[in-house]
Structures are given as C-alpha cells and as structure tokens.
Scaffold this active site. Structure first.
Site, PDB file in Angstrom:
ATOM      1  N   ASP A   1      54.870  45.031  82.328  1.00  0.00           N
ATOM      2  CA  ASP A   1      54.880  44.205  81.332  1.00  0.00           C
ATOM      3  C   ASP A   1      55.408  42.755  81.921  1.00  0.00           C
ATOM      4  OD1 ASP A   1      56.641  44.375  78.119  1.00  0.00           O
ATOM      5  OD2 ASP A   1      55.386  43.106  78.794  1.00  0.00           O
TER       6      ASP A   1
ATOM      7  N   HIS B   1      46.713  39.169  71.816  1.00  0.00           N
ATOM      8  CA  HIS B   1      47.215  40.331  72.523  1.00  0.00           C
ATOM      9  C   HIS B   1      46.296  41.258  72.713  1.00  0.00           C
ATOM     10  CE1 HIS B   1      49.997  43.837  73.057  1.00  0.00           C
ATOM     11  NE2 HIS B   1      50.996  42.987  72.921  1.00  0.00           N
TER      12      HIS B   1
ATOM     13  N   ARG C   1      47.381  49.361  66.326  1.00  0.00           N
ATOM     14  CA  ARG C   1      47.637  49.552  67.717  1.00  0.00           C
ATOM     15  C   ARG C   1      46.233  49.579  68.567  1.00  0.00           C
ATOM     16  NH1 ARG C   1      51.466  48.546  70.635  1.00  0.00           N
ATOM     17  NH2 ARG C   1      52.761  49.969  69.377  1.00  0.00           N
TER      18      ARG C   1
ATOM     19  N   ARG D   1      50.232  39.114  62.167  1.00  0.00           N
ATOM     20  CA  ARG D   1      49.295  40.241  62.528  1.00  0.00           C
ATOM     21  C   ARG D   1      49.299  41.529  61.554  1.00  0.00           C
ATOM     22  NH1 ARG D   1      51.940  44.111  67.292  1.00  0.00           N
ATOM     23  NH2 ARG D   1      54.319  44.081  66.336  1.00  0.00           N
TER      24      ARG D   1
ATOM     25  N   GLU E   1      46.630  39.420  77.934  1.00  0.00           N
ATOM     26  CA  GLU E   1      46.949  38.685  76.776  1.00  0.00           C
ATOM     27  C   GLU E   1      46.840  37.171  77.172  1.00  0.00           C
ATOM     28  OE1 GLU E   1      50.231  40.309  75.237  1.00  0.00           O
ATOM     29  OE2 GLU E   1      49.953  42.326  76.082  1.00  0.00           O
TER      30      GLU E   1
HETATM   31  O1  TA6 Z   1      52.766  42.210  75.185  1.00  0.00           O
HETATM   32  C1  TA6 Z   1      53.720  43.143  75.902  1.00  0.00           C
HETATM   33  C2  TA6 Z   1      54.511  43.634  74.633  1.00  0.00           C
HETATM   34  O2  TA6 Z   1      55.408  42.597  74.400  1.00  0.00           O
HETATM   35  C3  TA6 Z   1      55.137  44.872  75.416  1.00  0.00           C
HETATM   36  O3  TA6 Z   1      56.628  44.787  75.714  1.00  0.00           O
HETATM   37  C4  TA6 Z   1      54.947  46.140  74.204  1.00  0.00           C
HETATM   38  O4  TA6 Z   1      56.064  46.138  73.265  1.00  0.00           O
HETATM   39  C5  TA6 Z   1      53.706  45.522  73.617  1.00  0.00           C
HETATM   40  O5  TA6 Z   1      53.850  43.967  73.500  1.00  0.00           O
HETATM   41  C6  TA6 Z   1      53.457  46.168  72.336  1.00  0.00           C
HETATM   42  O6  TA6 Z   1      54.191  45.407  71.060  1.00  0.00           O
HETATM   43  P1  TA6 Z   1      54.242  46.130  69.669  1.00  0.00           P
HETATM   44  O7  TA6 Z   1      54.994  45.418  68.949  1.00  0.00           O
HETATM   45  O8  TA6 Z   1      52.724  46.014  69.432  1.00  0.00           O
HETATM   46  O9  TA6 Z   1      54.358  47.471  69.788  1.00  0.00           O
END
Ligand code: TA6
Length: 298
Positions: free
Chosen positions: A212, A167, A73, A96, A271
């Site tokens: 988002d 990301h 995270r 990832r 991102e």
């Molecule tokens: O990049 C934005 C996103 O698609 C959000 O919708 C949120 O879910 C974020 O990615 C994090 O995704 P993850 O799968 O890492 O929890």
C-alpha cells in the site's frame, strides 16, 4: 428511469442504459473497435472495460456490494475530495457512492469513439460534511483506449483544496507474475509503515505481500505487465502527480467482507492521483485530471 435514460441519451449500436447489479442504472458503451465498457450512474463508476475479444481488463470482486451509499469493490472508484482516511471525511471522500446525473452522450462522426459525461453537485447533507460549493464532471471516452477525465469546478466564492484518485483495479491473471514499470527512483510513502518515506530502487516493481504505497511525481507513463496473461496495461496520466500501488494480499483479503479470500491473486490497483500535494482551486476556477488506459499484447 431506464426508459427515460434511453429516450434521452441512447445512441443506436453504441450507448444504451440497463438495470445493473442491485437494480442500479448503468450505461453500456460499445465502440466500433469492438471495445466495451460499463459505467454505473452510482459514483460514475466504471465497472467493466473489455476488448473486442471480450477479455475483461478491470477487476470487480465477486463479493462486491451494490446499493445506495455503498462503494463498489473494483473497477474505477473516484476518490474526492479526500484520499483514504487522510482527513475527517468518510474514507476516499464523498462521491464514489453517490448518484451522479448523465449530462450527455456522444459519438464521433466516424463512430470510432463513444463517450458519456456525468455530473455531480453536492446536496444539503453533503454540504454539511464539506461546505465547499463544487461541481464534478466525469467524462468516459471509449475507442481503442479508455480515457476518463475528472473536472472539478469551484462554484463558491472561496478557494478550496482537495485530494483525488482514480482508484483503478486491474484484472490480472496471477499477481505473482505482475510487474509495474515506471516507478524506479521515485519516493513513496508506505501506508503500512506509518507513512514513512522510501525511494523505489527497482525498475520492475513486483508484489509479494500486502502492499500500500503512494508514489510521488510519477512519469507521464506507467505500465502494468501481466506476464501470465501476456498483456501490458499502459496508463498515461495528465494532471495527476502521484500513483498508489495496492494489493491487500492474503490476511487483509480475508478480512474484507466484499472481497474473496483468493481474489488478491487476480487484481492489482495502480491508481493515478493527487494525494501528496492537494489541488487548490480558487473561486470560479476549475481543475482537470485524466488518465488514458491502453492495453496491448506483451
Ligand atoms: O488505495 C489504497 C487504499 O487506500 C488501501 O489502504 C485500501 O484501504 C484501499 O484503498 C481500499 O479502500 P476501500 O475504502 O475501498 O476499502
């Protein structure tokens, strides 16, 4: 494993390998500028990028999990071949949370720039999920900037299409005093409004609720102004046409087990990506996308 990595790839004063969180191996890079970064072999995941004074530029949640098959995270997760849940694959794709291999490490003669390159090739299990013969390489270069370059090669005999995103989670002091510059006039799809399309009218985009959005056809430069910290992050993408702005805000932060309830205040995701238009590469072709990250005083 750590000893083998150091025997093969360590560069005195500039690259060494250590056991990181969850016992996972990571590379620690030091540039002669004093800049520093850490990259786990897991997901080729950059988890830290600090300046000479030790100020951290990337956000990592204090609740991030670290382990096989888990996505970290924070930092710079690599989304490929799918973004989010825009398809049948696991969210944000297949690479990832996988173990990558170190291909090489290098340093420029003046020791100004240090780099590490990773390689990922699908295993049998992954080929069952996505039957295309691909190879990903990921180059992390550290000098006065941080540059990450993803190269995708089609090792099969038929074309395939993919989405991808770097990301990136930026560490900021107070989300309520952050502005994102460079998005004015761009269309974006709002993932919180069923993907409905809007046009950004603001020169400086602020975040004051769950956000988002996937912006289309981004310019050659985007900025994140962290007013409270007196810092400006600059992103220079190449081969990446879209950008996602994401902050979970209060309610979603509370629902995320690997994210602190108040951590939404100290992060913003900007991102660089190809989401709206999938990249297609023919047999034996390859695609490259990169982003140069620069940070300076505001
Ligand atoms: O990049 C934005 C996103 O698609 C959000 O919708 C949120 O879910 C974020 O990615 C994090 O995704 P993850 O799968 O890492 O929890």
């Amino acid at each position: 494993m750590i000893q083998e990595l150091n025997n093969q790839f360590a560069i005195s004063s500039h690259v060494r390998f250590e056991k990181g969180q969850g016992g996972l191996p990571k590379a620690v890079l030091h540039a002669s500028s004093g800049n520093f970064c850490e990259v786990y072999l897991h997901g080729a995941h950059v988890t830290s990028w600090r300046d000479a004074a030790g100020a951290e530029n990337l956000f990592m949640s204090e609740k991030s999990e670290f382990g096989e098959g888990l996505a970290f995270r924070g930092g710079i997760p690599i989304c490929f071949p799918q973004f989010a849940d825009q398809g049948d694959l696991p969210k944000h794709g297949l690479i990832r949370d996988r173990a990558w291999k170190v291909l090489k490490t290098s340093i420029t003669p003046n020791e100004g720039s240090v780099s590490i390159e990773f390689d990922y090739r699908p295993d049998k299990m992954l080929k069952k999920l996505w039957p295309h013969l691909f190879e990903c390489r990921y180059l992390v270069e550290l000098n006065e900037n941080l540059t990450v370059t993803l190269t995708v090669s089609n090792r099969g005999n038929a074309p395939f299409r993919f989405q991808t995103a770097l990301h990136t989670y930026f560490s900021i002091q107070d989300i309520r005093r952050v502005k994102i510059l460079g998005l004015q006039g761009l269309d974006f799809t709002d993932s919180l409004k069923g993907g409905k399309v809007f046009t950004e009218t603001r020169e400086a985009v602020d975040v004051s609720e769950e956000t988002d959005r996937i912006y289309k056809n981004i310019p050659s430069r985007l900025c994140v102004l962290d007013d409270a910290a007196g810092k400006i992050f600059q992103l220079t993408p190449l081969g990446l046409a879209d950008a996602v702005v994401w902050n979970p805000w209060i309610d979603k932060a509370r629902r995320m087990v690997d994210f602190g309830d108040d951590e939404y205040l100290r992060m913003i995701c900007l991102e660089t990506a190809n989401i709206h238009t999938r990249v297609q590469i023919a047999a034996d072709e390859r695609w490259m996308g990169k982003t140069v990250f620069t940070v300076q005083s505001a």
